[in-house]
Scaffold this motif. Structure first.
Motif, mmCIF file in Angstrom:
data_model
loop_
_atom_site.group_PDB
_atom_site.id
_atom_site.type_symbol
_atom_site.label_atom_id
_atom_site.label_comp_id
_atom_site.label_asym_id
_atom_site.label_seq_id
_atom_site.Cartn_x
_atom_site.Cartn_y
_atom_site.Cartn_z
ATOM 1 N N SER A 6 0.842 -1.192 0.000
ATOM 2 C CA SER A 6 0.000 0.000 0.000
ATOM 3 C C SER A 6 0.879 1.245 0.000
ATOM 4 O O SER A 6 1.776 1.372 0.834
ATOM 5 C CB SER A 6 -0.894 -0.019 1.239
ATOM 6 N N LEU A 7 0.602 2.162 -0.938
ATOM 7 C CA LEU A 7 1.317 3.428 -1.001
ATOM 8 C C LEU A 7 0.317 4.551 -0.789
ATOM 9 O O LEU A 7 -0.740 4.566 -1.418
ATOM 10 C CB LEU A 7 1.977 3.617 -2.369
ATOM 11 N N SER A 8 0.659 5.476 0.076
ATOM 12 C CA SER A 8 -0.207 6.617 0.354
ATOM 13 C C SER A 8 0.637 7.882 0.282
ATOM 14 O O SER A 8 1.709 7.960 0.898
ATOM 15 C CB SER A 8 -0.813 6.459 1.750
ATOM 16 N N PHE A 9 0.152 8.887 -0.448
ATOM 17 C CA PHE A 9 0.904 10.130 -0.600
ATOM 18 C C PHE A 9 0.361 11.186 0.347
ATOM 19 O O PHE A 9 -0.832 11.463 0.383
ATOM 20 C CB PHE A 9 0.827 10.632 -2.041
ATOM 21 N N ASP A 10 1.252 11.786 1.130
ATOM 22 C CA ASP A 10 0.888 12.871 2.035
ATOM 23 C C ASP A 10 1.212 14.183 1.333
ATOM 24 O O ASP A 10 2.375 14.528 1.130
ATOM 25 C CB ASP A 10 1.668 12.755 3.346
ATOM 26 N N TYR A 11 0.177 14.921 0.955
ATOM 27 C CA TYR A 11 0.323 16.141 0.175
ATOM 28 C C TYR A 11 1.074 17.225 0.961
ATOM 29 O O TYR A 11 1.879 17.957 0.387
ATOM 30 C CB TYR A 11 -1.059 16.648 -0.246
ATOM 31 N N ILE A 12 0.836 17.323 2.245
ATOM 32 C CA ILE A 12 1.453 18.380 3.048
ATOM 33 C C ILE A 12 2.958 18.164 3.194
ATOM 34 O O ILE A 12 3.749 19.070 2.957
ATOM 35 C CB ILE A 12 0.771 18.489 4.430
ATOM 36 N N SER A 13 3.355 16.969 3.574
ATOM 37 C CA SER A 13 4.794 16.699 3.764
ATOM 38 C C SER A 13 5.480 16.235 2.483
ATOM 39 O O SER A 13 6.698 16.096 2.460
ATOM 40 C CB SER A 13 4.996 15.639 4.850
ATOM 41 N N GLU A 14 4.697 16.014 1.431
ATOM 42 C CA GLU A 14 5.218 15.525 0.137
ATOM 43 C C GLU A 14 6.069 14.276 0.308
ATOM 44 O O GLU A 14 7.207 14.204 -0.142
ATOM 45 C CB GLU A 14 5.984 16.619 -0.592
ATOM 46 N N THR A 15 5.497 13.295 1.000
ATOM 47 C CA THR A 15 6.190 12.021 1.201
ATOM 48 C C THR A 15 5.242 10.864 0.900
ATOM 49 O O THR A 15 4.023 11.006 0.956
ATOM 50 C CB THR A 15 6.691 11.868 2.656
ATOM 51 N N TRP A 16 5.829 9.725 0.566
ATOM 52 C CA TRP A 16 5.093 8.477 0.374
ATOM 53 C C TRP A 16 5.168 7.672 1.657
ATOM 54 O O TRP A 16 6.251 7.479 2.213
ATOM 55 C CB TRP A 16 5.713 7.647 -0.753
ATOM 56 N N GLU A 17 4.045 7.190 2.125
ATOM 57 C CA GLU A 17 3.984 6.260 3.256
ATOM 58 C C GLU A 17 3.718 4.890 2.638
ATOM 59 O O GLU A 17 2.709 4.698 1.960
ATOM 60 C CB GLU A 17 2.851 6.659 4.203
ATOM 61 N N VAL A 18 4.623 3.950 2.843
ATOM 62 C CA VAL A 18 4.522 2.644 2.190
ATOM 63 C C VAL A 18 4.488 1.532 3.235
ATOM 64 O O VAL A 18 5.309 1.508 4.150
ATOM 65 C CB VAL A 18 5.714 2.400 1.228
ATOM 66 N N TRP A 19 3.510 0.627 3.080
ATOM 67 C CA TRP A 19 3.401 -0.590 3.896
ATOM 68 C C TRP A 19 3.439 -1.773 2.941
ATOM 69 O O TRP A 19 2.790 -1.740 1.898
ATOM 70 C CB TRP A 19 2.068 -0.636 4.637
ATOM 71 N N SER A 20 4.181 -2.809 3.271
ATOM 72 C CA SER A 20 4.183 -3.986 2.407
ATOM 73 C C SER A 20 4.415 -5.262 3.202
ATOM 74 O O SER A 20 5.223 -5.300 4.122
ATOM 75 C CB SER A 20 5.250 -3.886 1.326
ATOM 76 N N THR A 21 3.680 -6.309 2.795
ATOM 77 C CA THR A 21 3.901 -7.655 3.314
ATOM 78 C C THR A 21 4.278 -8.598 2.174
ATOM 79 O O THR A 21 4.289 -9.809 2.349
ATOM 80 C CB THR A 21 2.632 -8.175 4.035
ATOM 81 N N VAL A 22 4.583 -8.041 1.008
ATOM 82 C CA VAL A 22 4.985 -8.824 -0.169
ATOM 83 C C VAL A 22 6.516 -8.950 -0.147
ATOM 84 O O VAL A 22 7.218 -7.931 -0.198
ATOM 85 C CB VAL A 22 4.523 -8.147 -1.474
#
Length: 108
Positions: A18-34
């Motif tokens: 799962s990738l989620s983009f935070d517009y305010i901090s301009e960062t990607w939050e990534v979670w993975s179990t693959v």
């Protein structure tokens, strides 16, 4: 500091990235179990990259039953500029490149 936990592991039905983009901090939050994505993300967020571009591992979960500390989950933050791709790069032979160039030239 990276949080480390231990778990039983995940079934194939539970494995996801799962990738989620935070517009305010301009960062990607990534979670993975693959597993293959975990490896790639771990390399992207290594200590060298953390210093150079701000990539940071927030959490790693290890397989409780594994003797070699096999990672089964990763959570990391990547800067906006990070090129994230989980596609295996195709390596073409010289003949394949020539054939594709010929096909492209003929289609124009």
């Amino acid at each position: 500091m990276t949080k480390e936990t231990y778990n039983e592991g995940y079934s194939n039905e539970e494995k996801e990235t799962s990738l989620s983009f935070d517009y305010i901090s301009e960062t990607w939050e990534v979670w993975s179990t693959v597993p293959r994505h975990i490896k790639k993300l771990y390399e992207l967020c290594s200590n060298k990259n953390e210093i150079e571009n701000g990539a940071k591992i927030k959490m790693i979960e290890y397989d409780k039953a594994s003797k070699d500390k096999r990672m089964i989950l990763i959570n990391c933050t990547l800067p906006f500029e990070t090129n994230i791709s989980f596609v295996k790069k195709r390596v073409l032979t010289k003949e394949q490149r020539e054939q594709r160039a010929k096909t492209l030239k003929e289609s124009r």
